[in-house]
Design a protein around this motif. Structure first.
Motif, PDB file in Angstrom:
ATOM      1  N   ILE A 176      -7.488   0.761 -10.877  1.00 54.92           N
ATOM      2  CA  ILE A 176      -6.999   1.391  -9.646  1.00 54.92           C
ATOM      3  C   ILE A 176      -7.481   0.612  -8.434  1.00 54.92           C
ATOM      4  O   ILE A 176      -6.738   0.405  -7.475  1.00 54.92           O
ATOM      5  N   SER A 177      -8.737   0.166  -8.497  1.00 63.16           N
ATOM      6  CA  SER A 177      -9.269  -0.548  -7.335  1.00 63.16           C
ATOM      7  C   SER A 177      -9.127  -2.063  -7.455  1.00 63.16           C
ATOM      8  O   SER A 177      -9.599  -2.799  -6.608  1.00 63.16           O
TER       9      SER A 177
ATOM     10  N   GLY B 143     -11.540  -5.104   3.454  1.00 63.16           N
ATOM     11  CA  GLY B 143     -11.744  -4.391   2.184  1.00 63.16           C
ATOM     12  C   GLY B 143     -13.196  -4.235   1.779  1.00 63.16           C
ATOM     13  O   GLY B 143     -13.494  -3.517   0.837  1.00 63.16           O
ATOM     14  N   GLY B 144     -14.119  -4.908   2.478  1.00 62.35           N
ATOM     15  CA  GLY B 144     -15.540  -4.803   2.146  1.00 62.35           C
ATOM     16  C   GLY B 144     -15.833  -5.401   0.781  1.00 62.35           C
ATOM     17  O   GLY B 144     -15.135  -6.295   0.308  1.00 62.35           O
ATOM     18  N   ASN B 145     -16.842  -4.883   0.162  1.00 61.42           N
ATOM     19  CA  ASN B 145     -17.229  -5.359  -1.172  1.00 61.42           C
ATOM     20  C   ASN B 145     -17.617  -4.146  -2.015  1.00 61.42           C
ATOM     21  O   ASN B 145     -18.769  -3.946  -2.370  1.00 61.42           O
ATOM     22  N   PRO B 146     -16.618  -3.313  -2.305  1.00 58.86           N
ATOM     23  CA  PRO B 146     -16.930  -2.049  -2.993  1.00 58.86           C
ATOM     24  C   PRO B 146     -17.069  -2.245  -4.491  1.00 58.86           C
ATOM     25  O   PRO B 146     -16.765  -3.307  -5.027  1.00 58.86           O
ATOM     26  N   GLY B 147     -17.523  -1.220  -5.169  1.00 60.06           N
ATOM     27  CA  GLY B 147     -17.587  -1.258  -6.628  1.00 60.06           C
ATOM     28  C   GLY B 147     -16.228  -0.865  -7.194  1.00 60.06           C
ATOM     29  O   GLY B 147     -15.272  -0.667  -6.466  1.00 60.06           O
ATOM     30  N   VAL B 148     -16.203  -0.747  -8.532  1.00 59.77           N
ATOM     31  CA  VAL B 148     -14.958  -0.395  -9.209  1.00 59.77           C
ATOM     32  C   VAL B 148     -15.061   1.037  -9.695  1.00 59.77           C
ATOM     33  O   VAL B 148     -16.128   1.502 -10.061  1.00 59.77           O
ATOM     34  N   GLY B 149     -13.955   1.751  -9.717  1.00 62.13           N
ATOM     35  CA  GLY B 149     -13.900   3.092 -10.294  1.00 62.13           C
ATOM     36  C   GLY B 149     -14.893   4.031  -9.646  1.00 62.13           C
ATOM     37  O   GLY B 149     -14.879   4.241  -8.433  1.00 62.13           O
ATOM     38  N   ALA B 150     -15.784   4.593 -10.465  1.00 54.68           N
ATOM     39  CA  ALA B 150     -16.728   5.592  -9.964  1.00 54.68           C
ATOM     40  C   ALA B 150     -17.702   5.003  -8.942  1.00 54.68           C
ATOM     41  O   ALA B 150     -18.320   5.728  -8.168  1.00 54.68           O
ATOM     42  N   ASP B 151     -17.857   3.682  -8.985  1.00 52.22           N
ATOM     43  CA  ASP B 151     -18.791   3.039  -8.051  1.00 52.22           C
ATOM     44  C   ASP B 151     -18.156   2.695  -6.717  1.00 52.22           C
ATOM     45  O   ASP B 151     -18.781   2.080  -5.859  1.00 52.22           O
ATOM     46  N   TRP B 152     -16.892   3.057  -6.581  1.00 47.99           N
ATOM     47  CA  TRP B 152     -16.223   2.785  -5.309  1.00 47.99           C
ATOM     48  C   TRP B 152     -16.711   3.803  -4.280  1.00 47.99           C
ATOM     49  O   TRP B 152     -16.646   5.009  -4.504  1.00 47.99           O
ATOM     50  N   ASN B 171     -11.514  10.096  -1.409  1.00 49.58           N
ATOM     51  CA  ASN B 171     -11.662  10.431  -2.827  1.00 49.58           C
ATOM     52  C   ASN B 171     -10.319  10.422  -3.545  1.00 49.58           C
ATOM     53  O   ASN B 171     -10.203  10.915  -4.663  1.00 49.58           O
ATOM     54  N   ALA B 172      -9.304   9.883  -2.863  1.00 52.36           N
ATOM     55  CA  ALA B 172      -7.954   9.913  -3.453  1.00 52.36           C
ATOM     56  C   ALA B 172      -7.850   9.061  -4.696  1.00 52.36           C
ATOM     57  O   ALA B 172      -6.979   9.268  -5.526  1.00 52.36           O
TER      58      ALA B 172
END
Lengths: 239, 173
Positions: A176-177, B143-152, B171-172
């Motif tokens: 998704i991300s 976009g920054g440098n976020p995590g993936v999935g739950a770590d976003w 949280n979408a």
């Protein structure tokens, strides 16, 4: 070299009545013995003898498989129930192995996508989701390996249930991300959750069914099978 | 009995997996086609870009970079009369996200570029002509440098995260 020949013979004569496999083994042993005796009398070095036997084995592969096919057909005609069991067994193995390969492939594909985005500096490495995908891909690979041996096949089928379901969800979650397409689908496909749930249930049922099919019975003695003797099998041996 | 049950389970499971797989492929294909069609038919551009990348404002072509200076605040009059309630809601959320992201990027010294984040879509000459280094810096700011999935976490997702947070969409995912 002889050991390799016997292992090959054991593989292509699997699922056949013990009398048939024993007869095949005896003929092979006799053939190898005669070949070895002749080579010794000719003063042939051991290395060349091994190469000769290996060459004969390789050249006889198609004949060996043809022999197996003929034996199976004859046994199926004499015992249709055993034939059905064998066909179901092959279909189950094909299906479960295909599911396992797809699951492992899916895990690898997700990881390559995540890795690509990490290299681009777009996302952080070693997130919990990515670590989960790595762990379950390894577990799915182990499950696939357990399918190889007949004795561990039922464990492999049960083993695969958790990584299969976990990878379906974690993989899409990770994408998704990292994938515009998956993100668009999760937001715009109303049946997304329902389809994932249906896939979970279907895969779990298939794997449980396969585990049940392969579950070892209390008595491991082979069931009585019709004997196919030389009278039915005129073909020669191809050692 | 055991073998019969196993056979039934495998049949249902195998058939179910095949039917689900085919349904999924058909539904995904149809959905993506619908999105592509909506994008190509809409004069206003796509509403369905990735988070933080929103439709262009009225009066600007797809090839024209939207900046803080030339941005025109949209009104409800820009929404087609036959738009559904969901469409209207998404449109307004998208526009609001664009507004927030634009301000956020301007605060960081960047120009907001419509469609910049779309993958494999050469939508905008302003983005196309940007040097690679600037693209990378722009991408990090956006976009920054976020995590993936739950770590976003929206806090790590640059101006995209800020825009999502501002519209209660963090949280979408």
């Amino acid at each position: 070299m002889s050991a390799l020949v016997y292992r090959w013979a054991a593989w292509y004569s699997r699922d056949l009545p013990e009398t048939v496999t024993k007869e095949r083994r005896d003929e092979l042993a006799s053939d190898i013995h005669e070949h070895t005796a002749w080579a010794r009398s000719e003063g042939m070095p051991d290395g060349r003898l091994s190469r000769d036997i290996a060459s004969r084995t390789v050249r006889g592969i198609f004949s060996d498989l043809g022999w197996r096919r003929m034996q199976l057909r004859r046994n199926d005609a004499l015992d249709p129930a055993a034939g059905r069991r064998r066909r179901v067994n092959s279909a189950a193995l094909f299906l479960v192995a295909a599911v396992a390969l797809l699951i492992v492939g899916w895990g690898v594909a997700v990881l390559s996508r995540v890795g690509q985005r990490v290299l681009e500096g777009a996302i952080s490495p070693w997130s919990d989701t990515a670590n989960g995908v790595i762990a379950f891909t390894v577990l799915a690979t182990l499950g696939l390996a357990l399918l190889v041996r007949r004795r561990t096949r039922f464990i492999g089928a049960l083993w695969l249930i958790v990584p299969a379901i976990a990878l379906l969800h974690l993989g899409t979650y990770a994408l998704i991300s990292t994938s515009v397409t998956i993100m668009m689908l999760t937001f715009n496909l109303p049946s997304w959750d329902l389809l994932l749930l249906a896939l979970d249930v279907s895969v779990a049922l298939l794997l449980v069914g396969a585990a049940l099919w392969w579950w070892p019975t209390r008595s491991q003695a082979p069931h009585p099978a019709p004997v196919v003797t030389d009278a039915f099998a005129p073909n020669g041996v191809h050692a | 009995m055991k073998r019969t049950l196993a056979l039934v389970l495998m049949s249902i499971g195998g058939l179910g997996a095949a039917v689900t797989g085919i349904s999924f492929a058909v539904a995904a294909g149809t959905s993506l086609q619908a999105i592509a069609l909506a994008n190509s038919e809409s004069e206003e551009g796509s509403l369905l870009g990735p988070a933080g990348v929103v439709s262009p404002e009225p009066g600007l072509s797809d090839d024209e970079a939207i900046t803080v200076e030339n941005w025109v605040a949209p009104t409800e009059a820009d929404i087609p009369a036959d738009a559904t309630e969901d469409w209207r809601t998404q449109y307004l959320i998208g526009l609001k996200q664009g507004e927030v992201a634009r301000e956020c990027m301007a605060d960081k010294g960047f120009e907001y570029i419509y469609g910049a984040g779309l993958i494999d879509v050469d939508v905008n000459s302003a983005w196309r002509d940007l040097p690679e280094k600037e693209k990378a810096a722009w991408g990090i700011a956006m976009g920054g440098n976020p995590g993936v999935g739950a770590d976003w976490h929206w806090e790590d997702a640059g101006c995209t995260g800020v825009a999502l947070k501002a519209t209660n969409q963090e949280n979408a995912n």
